[in-house]
Write an enzyme that holds these catalytic residues in place. Structure first.
Site, mmCIF file in Angstrom:
data_model
loop_
_atom_site.group_PDB
_atom_site.id
_atom_site.type_symbol
_atom_site.label_atom_id
_atom_site.label_comp_id
_atom_site.label_asym_id
_atom_site.label_seq_id
_atom_site.Cartn_x
_atom_site.Cartn_y
_atom_site.Cartn_z
ATOM 1 C CE LYS A 10 -0.363 2.593 4.146
ATOM 2 N NZ LYS A 10 -1.686 3.015 3.650
ATOM 3 C CB VAL A 95 5.867 3.349 -7.623
ATOM 4 C CG1 VAL A 95 6.061 4.845 -7.380
ATOM 5 C CG2 VAL A 95 7.198 2.615 -7.514
ATOM 6 C CB ALA A 96 2.127 6.315 -6.960
ATOM 7 C CB ALA A 97 0.441 1.174 -4.899
ATOM 8 C CG LEU A 99 -0.036 -1.074 -1.441
ATOM 9 C CD1 LEU A 99 0.504 -2.098 -2.444
ATOM 10 C CD2 LEU A 99 -1.060 -1.724 -0.519
ATOM 11 C CG ASP A 136 1.437 6.324 5.710
ATOM 12 O OD1 ASP A 136 0.634 6.559 6.645
ATOM 13 O OD2 ASP A 136 1.086 6.169 4.532
#
Length: 289
Positions: A10, A95-97, A99, A136
């Site tokens: 997302k 990862v850990a972005a 998103l 989320d």
């Protein structure tokens, strides 16, 4: 028996923080939409009563820290499921972005296990369960485009935004969402216009949408990580119609209408950024079929 489920990323078209709540979370107002960048989740039914995680990505935990593991465990406990599952995660979302990769994996696991374990739950019921895992996850259960409020778990469906390209660039750093929120001063924020963003989506007005993107977490992340600010500047220079950091970062995305400009931005960013993607907005909700 095996089942394949897509877990799309997302982006936040708009992210506002209203205040800090008494429970320690922040009251948020976010407009999110799914994009055509997705992890692939393969669920395999196991007769043995256990949950196994398998991923080739070294940054993906294979134990209870994994949100997909937590999703499976939660369903097992709530509905006394005595069978097990092997969850294979093919990671395409960084990862850990910012998103929602981990949240989307958890949501895909919920949707898939609902079918694999024949639980017969609705999307609304799965989203409510997802809210126990992370803020989320509820949105990711539904997918599509939505206004998320509360701590992110209250979801109001919106129609898909105007079709466009999304160019994403993630530097080789990870950002802690908790750390960004901890450093956020809610007293002096420049709030994005959520209502105008909703109207632009409802009207299918791409130009108006681009004018109303906003993310109050940007100031915190950009101060901590100057490379994020540099990516934003590059995207603007290459001609993106709108540029914004997604979530708590560090991924920056640019909205682009024209194919030729998308290619120029994509190729330009690949010269100095680790992970660059050019994808389309999905914007449509998942179904249980």
């Amino acid at each position: 028996m095996k089942l394949l489920v897509k877990a799309p990323a997302k982006i936040n078209l708009s992210l506002d923080v209203l205040h800090k709540r008494q429970d320690g979370f922040h009251e948020v107002e976010m407009i999110m939409t799914t994009i055509d960048l997705a992890d692939r989740i393969e669920l395999e039914l196991l007769e043995k009563d256990e949950i196994k995680i398998l991923s080739l990505n070294r940054f993906v935990p294979d134990d209870q820290r994994n949100l997909a593991y937590q999703a499976a465990l939660l369903l097992k406990r709530k509905f006394q499921v005595k069978k097990g599952v092997l969850i294979k995660i093919e990671k395409n979302i960084p990862v850990a972005a910012g998103l929602a990769g981990g949240s989307s994996d958890a949501a895909a696991t919920l949707r898939g296990l609902n079918k694999l374990w024949k639980l017969g739950l609705s999307l609304d019921e799965l989203a409510e369960i997802g809210s126990e895992i992370g803020s989320d996850v509820s949105f990711c259960v539904y997918g599509g485009t939505a206004l998320a409020t509360g701590r992110g778990e209250k979801i109001e469906r919106l129609q898909a935004p105007p079709t466009c390209w999304v160019v994403l660039a993630k530097p080789f750093i990870g950002v802690s969402t908790a750390d960004v929120y901890r450093r956020l001063d809610t007293k002096d924020l420049k709030h994005p216009d959520t209502l105008n963003m909703i109207q632009s989506i409802q009207e299918g007005d791409y130009v108006k949408l681009c004018k109303n993107v906003g993310n109050v977490l940007e100031d915190v992340t950009l101060k901590l990580y100057p490379e994020v600010a540099q990516i934003k500047d590059q995207m603007k220079r290459f001609g993106a119609d709108a540029v914004l950091m997604s979530g708590s970062g560090p991924t920056v995305f640019g909205l682009v209408h024209h194919d030729s400009r998308m290619h120029r931005i994509y190729n330009g960013l690949r010269g100095f950024c680790d992970q660059v993607f050019a994808v389309r907005v999905l914007g449509e909700r998942h179904s249980l079929d």
